[in-house]
Design a protein around this motif. Structure first.
Motif, PDB file in Angstrom:
ATOM      1  N   ILE A   1      38.638  28.763  51.476  1.00  0.00           N
ATOM      2  CA  ILE A   1      38.964  29.980  50.719  1.00  0.00           C
ATOM      3  C   ILE A   1      37.755  30.444  49.910  1.00  0.00           C
ATOM      4  O   ILE A   1      37.427  31.646  49.879  1.00  0.00           O
ATOM      5  N   ILE A   2      37.081  29.502  49.256  1.00  0.00           N
ATOM      6  CA  ILE A   2      35.910  29.862  48.454  1.00  0.00           C
ATOM      7  C   ILE A   2      34.799  30.417  49.336  1.00  0.00           C
ATOM      8  O   ILE A   2      34.132  31.400  48.979  1.00  0.00           O
ATOM      9  N   ALA A   3      34.586  29.787  50.511  1.00  0.00           N
ATOM     10  CA  ALA A   3      33.540  30.257  51.424  1.00  0.00           C
ATOM     11  C   ALA A   3      33.837  31.673  51.905  1.00  0.00           C
ATOM     12  O   ALA A   3      32.940  32.536  51.932  1.00  0.00           O
ATOM     13  N   VAL A   4      35.097  31.946  52.298  1.00  0.00           N
ATOM     14  CA  VAL A   4      35.477  33.286  52.754  1.00  0.00           C
ATOM     15  C   VAL A   4      35.332  34.296  51.618  1.00  0.00           C
ATOM     16  O   VAL A   4      34.819  35.407  51.819  1.00  0.00           O
ATOM     17  N   GLN A   5      35.757  33.884  50.420  1.00  0.00           N
ATOM     18  CA  GLN A   5      35.647  34.770  49.263  1.00  0.00           C
ATOM     19  C   GLN A   5      34.181  35.107  48.974  1.00  0.00           C
ATOM     20  O   GLN A   5      33.829  36.276  48.741  1.00  0.00           O
ATOM     21  N   ALA A   6      33.328  34.090  49.015  1.00  0.00           N
ATOM     22  CA  ALA A   6      31.903  34.316  48.758  1.00  0.00           C
ATOM     23  C   ALA A   6      31.297  35.232  49.813  1.00  0.00           C
ATOM     24  O   ALA A   6      30.475  36.112  49.507  1.00  0.00           O
ATOM     25  N   TYR A   7      31.721  35.036  51.068  1.00  0.00           N
ATOM     26  CA  TYR A   7      31.209  35.862  52.157  1.00  0.00           C
ATOM     27  C   TYR A   7      31.562  37.338  51.944  1.00  0.00           C
ATOM     28  O   TYR A   7      30.694  38.217  52.055  1.00  0.00           O
ATOM     29  N   TRP A   8      32.827  37.616  51.602  1.00  0.00           N
ATOM     30  CA  TRP A   8      33.253  39.008  51.439  1.00  0.00           C
ATOM     31  C   TRP A   8      32.699  39.634  50.167  1.00  0.00           C
ATOM     32  O   TRP A   8      32.429  40.845  50.129  1.00  0.00           O
TER      33      TRP A   8
ATOM     34  N   TRP B   1      36.802  42.725  43.483  1.00  0.00           N
ATOM     35  CA  TRP B   1      36.299  41.456  44.003  1.00  0.00           C
ATOM     36  C   TRP B   1      36.126  40.438  42.873  1.00  0.00           C
ATOM     37  O   TRP B   1      36.317  39.234  43.085  1.00  0.00           O
ATOM     38  N   VAL B   2      35.751  40.907  41.715  1.00  0.00           N
ATOM     39  CA  VAL B   2      35.636  39.997  40.566  1.00  0.00           C
ATOM     40  C   VAL B   2      36.999  39.414  40.215  1.00  0.00           C
ATOM     41  O   VAL B   2      37.142  38.215  39.960  1.00  0.00           O
ATOM     42  N   ILE B   3      38.027  40.273  40.219  1.00  0.00           N
ATOM     43  CA  ILE B   3      39.383  39.807  39.911  1.00  0.00           C
ATOM     44  C   ILE B   3      39.851  38.792  40.949  1.00  0.00           C
ATOM     45  O   ILE B   3      40.404  37.732  40.604  1.00  0.00           O
ATOM     46  N   SER B   4      39.624  39.096  42.225  1.00  0.00           N
ATOM     47  CA  SER B   4      40.052  38.159  43.276  1.00  0.00           C
ATOM     48  C   SER B   4      39.282  36.841  43.185  1.00  0.00           C
ATOM     49  O   SER B   4      39.832  35.774  43.450  1.00  0.00           O
ATOM     50  N   SER B   5      37.996  36.917  42.782  1.00  0.00           N
ATOM     51  CA  SER B   5      37.211  35.689  42.619  1.00  0.00           C
ATOM     52  C   SER B   5      37.744  34.857  41.465  1.00  0.00           C
ATOM     53  O   SER B   5      37.810  33.626  41.555  1.00  0.00           O
TER      54      SER B   5
ATOM     55  N   VAL C   1      40.915  30.199  39.534  1.00  0.00           N
ATOM     56  CA  VAL C   1      42.111  29.658  38.880  1.00  0.00           C
ATOM     57  C   VAL C   1      42.883  28.766  39.843  1.00  0.00           C
ATOM     58  O   VAL C   1      43.339  27.672  39.476  1.00  0.00           O
ATOM     59  N   VAL C   2      43.012  29.222  41.085  1.00  0.00           N
ATOM     60  CA  VAL C   2      43.709  28.411  42.097  1.00  0.00           C
ATOM     61  C   VAL C   2      42.971  27.092  42.330  1.00  0.00           C
ATOM     62  O   VAL C   2      43.579  26.024  42.431  1.00  0.00           O
ATOM     63  N   THR C   3      41.630  27.160  42.392  1.00  0.00           N
ATOM     64  CA  THR C   3      40.835  25.945  42.572  1.00  0.00           C
ATOM     65  C   THR C   3      41.019  24.986  41.408  1.00  0.00           C
ATOM     66  O   THR C   3      41.183  23.774  41.598  1.00  0.00           O
TER      67      THR C   3
END
Length: 418
Positions: free
Chosen positions: A20-27, A165-169, A174-176
């Motif tokens: 999830i973190i990798a996909v988030q960082a990519y987008w 994107w900042v909010i989703s990050s 928080v999930v992590t």
């Protein structure tokens, strides 16, 4: 939940969160790159419009591509003629407002006669305040007359437009964090469950032994012929008394630990003579240990402020611990000495010792140094935890010096009032 299941959950959860973190960082990176590309295009269009307006002002023909990008935040535009700074600033503000480029920028005009950027200013994001350039803008040989524009706050300007994107990050973080905390709680609960199981097993064994001994002794005393054997009678009465005291100490150990958890350790602090207390505690074990106990009371200043009952418990726990782990031929030494303004009381043994990696944990409640699937020395794992709480309550200090198979020394450092 067994160990393999927990390990599988941790591995799967870690892989999922990492993905999830990798996909988030990519987008996020893709979104930032897209914003940067849009920013570049907007700046190129704006500066081209400014250059063409200036050309029109001086009745010069328009240039199809008058703008060049020299770095990620620096652009230059062909002028072809010398230009007044106020005119350029007016057109830049007008065009940037039109294109909604609400960010700080710096501009400068190159003078080919002096080979310098002679005029320029720093404009804030509101396009109202103008200050001197913070540093000289780079030059280029591409044009004879040109102006340059730099955007020092480009990165923060683009980042501010990635709000979703900042909010989703943040949600991902928080999930992590929640996942990490959940794993911590699961592992802690598992550890507590294991500790509880070991404690109940140890407590059952520790209570069964004296109870069985007392039961055997009472069976012998119930015989009518025992009255005709006074020595034997005395022996079994002594056994009952001894095992009763053992049970009492074990119950007190558990109760004291419960009191500590509730913060109900109340101290009756009074002036005590440490040597006198040591003699009182060791009186009952001298006959049992015989020559195995060495007492070296070298301290000359022996008065301390302490709770007598808790001080006795501290000495007794350390002494019993030394006896239990000393093996078949114990050699125990009790020593006191004055070092500077402190009174140091220590108990040493020649037992199995404690490895370095376990020394920081032995004062934890229920902790016992691992010895495989069996414990040759029985106990609850509460003695040293109780000792530490007594030391803390009196604002003293305790340290341990030990090596495997070379014994251990527990030292209590008591600061004395001058």
């Amino acid at each position: 939940m067994n160990r393999n299941t927990i390990r599988l959950l941790i591995i799967l959860g870690t892989l999922s969160i990492t993905g999830i973190i990798a996909v988030q960082a990519y987008w996020v990176k893709r979104a930032f790159d897209l914003k940067e590309q849009q920013f570049r295009q907007t700046v190129m269009i704006s500066l081209r419009n400014v250059a063409n307006k200036i050309s029109s002002l001086y009745k010069l023909s328009s240039i199809e591509n008058p703008v060049s990008q020299l770095s990620s935040d620096y652009y230059v535009a062909n002028l072809r003629i010398p230009l007044d700074a106020d005119v350029l600033e007016h057109y830049l503000k007008e065009e940037f407002k039109k294109q909604n480029l609400q960010t700080d920028f710096e501009y400068g005009i190159y003078d080919c006669d002096t080979d310098k950027i002679v005029d320029g200013a720093h404009i804030n994001s509101d396009f109202e305040e103008s200050t001197a350039l913070k540093k000289t803008l780079p030059k280029t040989d591409k044009y004879l007359n040109y102006f340059g524009v730099r955007f020092p706050s480009k990165t923060s300007f683009l980042a501010a437009r990635l709000d979703i994107w900042v909010i989703s990050s943040l949600i991902t973080l928080v999930v992590t964090a929640f996942f990490g905390y959940s794993m911590f709680v699961i592992l802690r609960q598992k550890r507590l469950s294991e500790v509880q199981r070991d404690f109940i097993n140890n407590m059952t064994h520790e209570f069964q032994t004296p109870i069985s001994t007392i039961r055997v002794a009472t069976d012998v005393l119930s015989q009518t012929k025992i009255m005709e054997q006074p020595e034997r009678l005395k022996k079994y009465v002594h056994i009952i008394r001894q095992e009763n005291n053992r049970l009492k100490n074990q119950v007190e150990s558990v109760l004291n630990t419960a009191r500590m958890e509730r913060g109900k350790m109340e101290l009756d602090i009074r002036l005590q003579e440490l040597h006198s207390v040591i003699y009182d505690v060791t009186e009952g074990v001298k006959a049992e240990l015989e020559d195995a106990l060495s007492i070296e009371l070298n301290a000359t200043r022996t008065s301390i402020y302490a709770d007598r009952i808790q001080l006795i418990s501290l000495i007794r726990n350390l002494l019993e611990n030394a006896i239990k782990y000393s093996g078949k031929k114990p050699c125990i030494r009790i020593k006191t000495e004055n070092i500077a303004d402190t009174l140091v009381f220590s108990i040493s043994d020649n037992g199995v010792g404690i490895a370095k990696e376990h020394q920081s944990k032995i004062f934890n409640k229920f902790y016992r140094v691992p010895t495989g699937n069996t414990h040759n020395v029985k106990g609850f794992g509460l003695g040293l935890s109780y000792v530490r709480e007594i030391v803390r309550a009196h604002k003293w200090a305790i340290k341990v010096d030990s090596e495997p198979n070379k014994g251990s020394t527990f030292s209590v450092i008591i600061k004395q009032e001058v």
